[in-house]
Scaffold this motif. Sequence first.
Motif, PDB file in Angstrom:
ATOM      1  N   VAL A 172      15.521 -33.714  16.929  1.00  0.00           N
ATOM      2  CA  VAL A 172      15.393 -32.344  17.424  1.00  0.00           C
ATOM      3  C   VAL A 172      14.521 -32.363  18.671  1.00  0.00           C
ATOM      4  N   ILE A 173      15.042 -31.764  19.720  1.00  0.00           N
ATOM      5  CA  ILE A 173      14.333 -31.685  20.997  1.00  0.00           C
ATOM      6  C   ILE A 173      13.814 -30.265  21.199  1.00  0.00           C
ATOM      7  N   ASP A 174      12.586 -30.148  21.694  1.00  0.00           N
ATOM      8  CA  ASP A 174      12.024 -28.872  22.134  1.00  0.00           C
ATOM      9  C   ASP A 174      11.974 -28.901  23.656  1.00  0.00           C
ATOM     10  N   GLY A 197       8.332 -32.095  13.735  1.00  0.00           N
ATOM     11  CA  GLY A 197       9.306 -33.165  13.914  1.00  0.00           C
ATOM     12  C   GLY A 197      10.023 -33.141  15.256  1.00  0.00           C
ATOM     13  N   ALA A 198       9.897 -32.037  15.995  1.00  0.00           N
ATOM     14  CA  ALA A 198      10.594 -31.925  17.280  1.00  0.00           C
ATOM     15  C   ALA A 198       9.906 -32.759  18.363  1.00  0.00           C
ATOM     16  N   LYS A 278       0.669 -30.905  17.291  1.00  0.00           N
ATOM     17  CA  LYS A 278       0.343 -32.226  17.833  1.00  0.00           C
ATOM     18  C   LYS A 278       1.587 -32.872  18.440  1.00  0.00           C
ATOM     19  N   GLU A 279       1.349 -33.861  19.270  1.00  0.00           N
ATOM     20  CA  GLU A 279       2.444 -34.617  19.888  1.00  0.00           C
ATOM     21  C   GLU A 279       3.220 -35.369  18.814  1.00  0.00           C
ATOM     22  N   GLU A 280       4.535 -35.388  18.932  1.00  0.00           N
ATOM     23  CA  GLU A 280       5.357 -36.108  17.956  1.00  0.00           C
ATOM     24  C   GLU A 280       6.370 -36.991  18.686  1.00  0.00           C
TER      25      GLU A 280
END
Length: 280
Positions: A172-174, A197-198, A278-280
Amino acid sequence: MTYIISVSRLKNRLENNRDNTVIVDVRFQLTDSEAGRKQYIKDHLPGAVYLDLEKDLSSKAEKHGGKHPLPDMTTFARKVGNIGIDHNTTVVIYDQANEMFAARLWWLLQCLGHEKAYVLDGGYEEWLRQENPVTDQMPVLEPKRFRPILRDEQTANIDEVKEKLENDTAIVIDSRERERYLGNIEPLYHKAGHIPGAKNYFWKDVLNKKGSWKKDEVLREHFSAIPKDKEVIVSCGSGISACPNILALKMAGYDNVKLYPGSFSDWISYEENKIEKKEE
């Protein structure tokens, strides 16, 4: 395959085969919903018709479904035909510059099975920069019958997003800017952060330093961390800025790409959904 057309190519096409080309102006401002239409009325590319993000390319927002839900596709297909488009028509779509709204219409046409749609690189501003004419004259429309070939596999709903994140069967992309993804700022919604998870791929990163679309090989490098054999679900705030990323992924050779139409604005409409910062 490229879905971008240059000003020079469009100009050449109009000079040689205008009867089979429809130009669509989709200029819009999220902070002023009438601004784009006013710009179009003032002047536009010769022969261009106008479609409005909220009136034509979206349906009315409700409690769930996000800020810019997809339009009713039967109604939208009828609108497409009414402005002179069928499956043999080449459609060229432009924004003020390289914005997100042209890609939204490009994606909607893809969902209707229309393959011959292109985004004008640089949009209205590039057309003017190359000293091409604009007009305030309204075009004479020649309606056609557009028969949609609906592609439901182009979208993913919230349940599908949850399931595939849980099972790790999709990426999944944001598409929003990094500061919104991290929840440091949020100018539009009552909650900040992103879907857990994005991964963050800001949509403007598909453009080069001059603001033009990056070439296919550069886009392949940009998305190289994403396996091509995995499904990609693209989101943003409300299903608009995700569309340039979808277009870019297609140009980079990704076939299994879907839009989560409601995106973050739909996700946060369910109080039980968690949010990550947070960064994922």
